[in-house]
Design an enzyme around this catalytic site. Structure first.
Site, short mmCIF file in Angstrom:
data_model
loop_
_atom_site.label_atom_id
_atom_site.label_comp_id
_atom_site.label_asym_id
_atom_site.label_seq_id
_atom_site.Cartn_x
_atom_site.Cartn_y
_atom_site.Cartn_z
N ASN A 42 0.72 -1.34 -0.03
CA ASN A 42 0.00 -0.07 0.20
C ASN A 42 0.95 1.23 -0.16
O ASN A 42 1.98 1.22 0.56
CB ASN A 42 -1.09 0.06 1.07
CG ASN A 42 -0.27 -0.24 2.48
OD1 ASN A 42 0.59 -0.78 2.61
ND2 ASN A 42 -0.81 0.25 3.56
N GLU A 44 0.22 5.28 0.48
CA GLU A 44 -0.77 6.39 1.17
C GLU A 44 -0.25 7.53 0.69
O GLU A 44 0.83 7.87 0.06
CB GLU A 44 -0.62 6.13 2.59
CG GLU A 44 -1.26 4.98 3.22
CD GLU A 44 -1.53 4.58 4.63
OE1 GLU A 44 -0.97 5.34 5.48
OE2 GLU A 44 -2.20 3.82 5.09
N CYS A 53 -4.09 0.48 -2.61
CA CYS A 53 -3.75 -0.67 -1.78
C CYS A 53 -2.51 -1.44 -2.42
O CYS A 53 -2.41 -1.40 -3.60
CB CYS A 53 -5.22 -1.43 -1.77
SG CYS A 53 -6.32 -0.83 -0.62
N GLU A 55 -3.06 -4.54 -3.01
CA GLU A 55 -3.52 -5.77 -3.95
C GLU A 55 -3.55 -4.87 -5.41
O GLU A 55 -3.09 -5.33 -6.70
CB GLU A 55 -4.87 -5.98 -3.74
CG GLU A 55 -4.75 -6.65 -2.35
CD GLU A 55 -5.24 -5.87 -1.31
OE1 GLU A 55 -4.65 -4.77 -1.12
OE2 GLU A 55 -6.17 -6.40 -0.39
N CYS A 90 -10.03 -5.02 0.24
CA CYS A 90 -11.32 -4.13 0.12
C CYS A 90 -12.21 -4.23 -0.91
O CYS A 90 -11.67 -4.77 -2.10
CB CYS A 90 -10.73 -2.61 0.39
SG CYS A 90 -10.13 -1.84 -1.42
N CYS A 93 -10.63 -3.12 -4.43
CA CYS A 93 -9.64 -4.02 -4.91
C CYS A 93 -10.58 -5.31 -5.41
O CYS A 93 -9.83 -5.94 -6.49
CB CYS A 93 -8.68 -4.57 -3.85
SG CYS A 93 -7.79 -2.90 -3.48
#
Ligand code: THU
Length: 134
Positions: A42, A44, A53, A55, A90, A93
């Site tokens: 990830n 940010e 993210c 993924e 999430c 994703c």
């Protein structure tokens, strides 16, 4: 490649997580049908919403390198230095997975002590996809 070996790659990728705002570090390792593994973490952002993210980082790396068919993805998460028992992808994703993967795509979650596998169909039932646009 075994689920455990892919999880090991996700744990390694997690070390690169850039997560100064949440402190929640995620790693992912995506196995392409070619046999190649694409890792991601990830990333940010101070404005929060640009955050990507782990993924999706892995998927976008893979697609940008020409791979579009996938077998499985391993996901590992946890706050700071601790690895959680379980980290599910999430919703955004899951939708990205549905763009490139069929219903049997395997999602490997947990850690080296406890691995749980679900299919994409189980995690994203009744999904909207490219077939709906035809
Ligand atoms: N995150 C992921 O990278 N993957 C997931 O499956 C869940 C959430 C990240 C986004 C954000 O940087 C942090 O975890 C906290 O939500």
């Amino acid at each position: 490649m075994t689920d455990r070996a892919l999880m090991e790659r996700a744990i390694e990728a997690r070390k690169m997580s850039y997560s100064p705002y949440s402190g929640f570090k995620v790693g992912a390792a995506l196995l392409g049908k070619s046999g190649k593994v694409y890792t991601g973490c990830n990333v940010e952002n101070a404005a929060y919403t640009p955050t990507n993210c782990a993924e999706r980082t892995a998927f976008f790396k893979a697609v940008s390198e020409g791979e579009r068919e996938f077998v499985s993805i391993a996901i590992v998460g946890g706050r700071y230095e601790s690895i959680a028992d379980f980290c599910a992808p999430c919703g955004i994703c899951r939708q990205v997975m549905a763009e490139f993967c069929d219903k049997n795509f395997r999602i490997i979650m947990g850690n080296l002590d406890n691995i749980q596998v679900s299919t994409l169909e189980e995690l994203l039932p009744l999904s909207f996809g490219k077939n709906d646009l035809e």
